[in-house]
Design a protein around this motif. Structure first.
Motif, mmCIF file in Angstrom:
data_model
loop_
_atom_site.group_PDB
_atom_site.id
_atom_site.type_symbol
_atom_site.label_atom_id
_atom_site.label_comp_id
_atom_site.label_asym_id
_atom_site.label_seq_id
_atom_site.Cartn_x
_atom_site.Cartn_y
_atom_site.Cartn_z
ATOM 1 N N UNK A 365 0.823 -1.216 0.000
ATOM 2 C CA UNK A 365 0.000 0.000 0.000
ATOM 3 C C UNK A 365 0.853 1.261 0.000
ATOM 4 N N UNK A 366 2.050 1.161 -0.583
ATOM 5 C CA UNK A 366 2.906 2.340 -0.693
ATOM 6 C C UNK A 366 3.636 2.719 0.566
ATOM 7 N N UNK A 367 3.775 1.797 1.536
ATOM 8 C CA UNK A 367 4.382 2.113 2.828
ATOM 9 C C UNK A 367 5.811 1.581 2.888
ATOM 10 N N UNK A 368 6.751 2.451 3.306
ATOM 11 C CA UNK A 368 8.156 2.081 3.503
ATOM 12 C C UNK A 368 8.425 1.969 4.998
ATOM 13 N N UNK A 369 9.005 0.851 5.423
ATOM 14 C CA UNK A 369 9.336 0.685 6.843
ATOM 15 C C UNK A 369 10.741 0.119 6.979
ATOM 16 N N UNK A 370 11.253 0.174 8.236
ATOM 17 C CA UNK A 370 12.583 -0.374 8.505
ATOM 18 C C UNK A 370 13.675 0.665 8.591
ATOM 19 N N UNK A 371 13.362 1.960 8.400
ATOM 20 C CA UNK A 371 14.367 3.012 8.465
ATOM 21 C C UNK A 371 14.378 3.626 9.858
ATOM 22 N N UNK A 420 19.451 11.301 10.120
ATOM 23 C CA UNK A 420 18.112 11.166 9.538
ATOM 24 C C UNK A 420 17.023 11.683 10.463
ATOM 25 N N UNK A 421 17.406 12.168 11.663
ATOM 26 C CA UNK A 421 16.389 12.627 12.605
ATOM 27 C C UNK A 421 15.581 13.777 11.987
ATOM 28 N N UNK A 422 14.258 13.634 12.064
ATOM 29 C CA UNK A 422 13.370 14.654 11.511
ATOM 30 C C UNK A 422 13.068 14.490 10.035
ATOM 31 N N UNK A 423 13.743 13.537 9.386
ATOM 32 C CA UNK A 423 13.516 13.323 7.959
ATOM 33 C C UNK A 423 12.475 12.223 7.745
ATOM 34 N N UNK A 424 11.650 12.438 6.734
ATOM 35 C CA UNK A 424 10.629 11.461 6.358
ATOM 36 C C UNK A 424 10.925 11.066 4.909
ATOM 37 N N UNK A 425 11.430 9.866 4.705
ATOM 38 C CA UNK A 425 11.956 9.476 3.402
ATOM 39 C C UNK A 425 10.884 8.929 2.464
ATOM 40 N N UNK A 426 11.116 9.198 1.207
ATOM 41 C CA UNK A 426 10.276 8.664 0.129
ATOM 42 C C UNK A 426 11.192 8.050 -0.923
ATOM 43 N N UNK A 427 10.842 6.849 -1.382
ATOM 44 C CA UNK A 427 11.545 6.209 -2.504
ATOM 45 C C UNK A 427 10.660 6.324 -3.734
ATOM 46 N N UNK A 428 11.216 6.931 -4.777
ATOM 47 C CA UNK A 428 10.468 7.073 -6.028
ATOM 48 C C UNK A 428 11.246 6.362 -7.133
ATOM 49 N N UNK A 442 5.582 6.441 7.034
ATOM 50 C CA UNK A 442 4.353 6.967 7.646
ATOM 51 C C UNK A 442 4.646 8.127 8.580
ATOM 52 N N UNK A 443 5.888 8.206 9.107
ATOM 53 C CA UNK A 443 6.257 9.309 10.002
ATOM 54 C C UNK A 443 7.744 9.546 9.905
ATOM 55 N N UNK A 444 8.180 10.704 10.386
ATOM 56 C CA UNK A 444 9.594 11.066 10.327
ATOM 57 C C UNK A 444 10.427 10.254 11.317
ATOM 58 N N UNK A 445 11.722 10.150 11.020
ATOM 59 C CA UNK A 445 12.649 9.437 11.909
ATOM 60 C C UNK A 445 12.812 10.254 13.195
#
Length: 446
Positions: A365-371, A420-428, A442-445
């Protein structure tokens, strides 16, 4: 009852007609089986068209395939088609507000009266939706204005077929210039003996020369990029004596390739078909200077007639969940080039081959996790024709962090910032046909 029974139909709407110099004149071309009505403009983004007829229509013939609207890319616009209880009028309502731009209302020959008589020709009504800009009152400052006036540029376009003979038909109703803001200008004069069409230009702009026509109930266009037009500014002498100047004259040629030209080995062609068969799927061919557009016919086929050369073929899809397709093709005079296999326009975009190495996970569903704060790299594989872009979407305007390309085995490595604190990553992931697959946190680091 005559088969021309509904040529007397009226568009029951109050629209301001554009001036003759800025629209295409109404054209009736019985050889091509269609009629183009005068272009109209409206500021109503939810414009409802009401089409009145002088005899009742057969309700089964009234649907989105017989009456529809397309945008400037020939893509159908979602509309609701309603037939009145007495069968004498049809309303065409947009499913969502039009955006500013050019559209075409089609009334096709698939319509039938209660007597089962069909319309003898298709009718096309070009219209433009113009959203007025907000006007702010400028500060009242008196500034000396130089005593100057603008001259004009006369662009003379010579139209020939691919045998270099004067094109036989009058195309003044389907030949026009278009500026970068969508403003259109038709020819002010024509000479059918020499095939010359003259445009009077009074404003600087980046124009394109466009021609459109209809065959097999499909609209086809050819658009040629032009060098920027600069209209000379003339200074009036302080003596006030009038200055007499001749307009600047520019010339260009428009060659219309044809099936006959392919047979005569003067031109080539690009053709193909899509699966499953579908009417109206947009197809584009382009090179560095010219773009040709069409759409698939009722059998899912398409064809372009073109000069010999190298081209890019793009097949769009009418659903954002399906892949667009892009091909590089070479056209040879006397021959047809085409994709090796039928183009599947129902092929899902999917993940474009994206596979992430643990501990990163595509959670669906477009969700990235594990970071987390210890993540240093994003590693994985993608299709060989794709690139991977990493963004920080925690910002008001997402910022690209890095672009990673795959190696010969499809593996990529994207090195991340030290913190990465405060960053919310997207892979395109973007492939060579500009299909896109996206994963978001889903949320920032923290």
């Amino acid at each position: 009852m005559k088969k021309t029974w509904w040529i007397a139909w009226l568009l029951a709407t109050t629209l301001l007609l554009l001036s003759v110099s800025s629209v295409l004149a109404a054209t009736s071309n019985t050889n091509m089986g269609f009629k183009i009505w005068p272009a109209q403009t409206t500021t109503e983004v939810n414009k409802v068209w009401t089409i009145s007829f002088n005899v009742p229509l057969l309700s089964t013939s009234v649907n989105s395939d017989t009456i529809f609207v397309t945008d400037s890319k020939q893509t159908k616009v979602a509309t609701t088609i309603n037939l009145s209880p007495d069968g004498l009028s049809v309303t065409v309502t947009p499913s969502k507000a039009y955006t500013a731009g050019d559209y075409n209302l089609y009334i096709t020959d698939g319509l039938a009266s209660w007597a089962s008589e069909q319309l003898s020709e298709m009718i096309i009504v070009p219209f433009t939706v113009s959203v007025p800009a907000k006007v702010t009152e400028p500060a009242k400052v008196i500034v000396p204005v130089p005593v100057t006036y603008t001259s004009s540029v006369n662009l003379i376009v010579t139209v020939t077929d691919d045998f270099k003979t004067v094109y036989a038909s009058d195309i003044s109703g389907s030949l026009y210039l278009e500026g970068r803001n969508g403003n259109r200008l038709g020819p002010t004069s024509k000479d059918l003996i020499t095939g010359k069409y003259t445009f009077n230009i009074y404003a600087d702009d980046d124009y394109s020369l466009n021609m459109f026509g209809v065959s097999n109930n499909v609209m086809n266009t050819q658009s040629i990029k032009m060098p920027t037009i600069k209209v000379p500014i003339i200074k009036i002498p302080t003596t006030g004596i009038p200055v007499s100047t001749k307009p600047t004259v520019k010339t260009m040629n428009l060659v219309i390739s044809s099936k006959e030209g392919v047979v005569g080995q003067k031109s080539g062609s690009i053709g193909g078909r899509i699966i499953p068969d579908q009417y109206g799927v947009p197809v584009t061919v382009s090179n560095s200077t010219t773009t040709w557009t069409t759409s698939t016919d009722l059998d899912g086929n398409f064809v372009f007639y073109l000069p010999a050369g190298s081209y890019q073929l793009d097949v769009e899809c009418n659903d954002p969940g399906y892949k667009k397709h892009r091909y590089k093709l070479t056209v040879t005079a006397g021959q047809m080039s085409s994709p090796l296999e039928p183009v599947n326009v129902k092929e899902p975009i999917g993940t474009l081959g994206l596979r992430l190495d643990l501990p990163l996970v595509d959670a669906g569903s477009g969700v990235l996790s594990g970071i987390d704060t210890t993540t240093k790299q994003i590693v994985g594989t993608v299709n060989l024709d794709a690139v991977v872009e990493i963004y920080d979407t925690a910002l008001a305007i997402p910022k690209k962090i890095i672009t990673a390309k795959p190696d010969k085995d499809g593996k990529f490595v994207a090195t991340l910032p030290s913190t990465l604190i405060g960053k919310k990553l997207q892979i395109k992931v973007i492939d060579s046909s500009e299909n896109v697959y996206i994963l978001d946190m889903t949320s920032a680091v923290s």
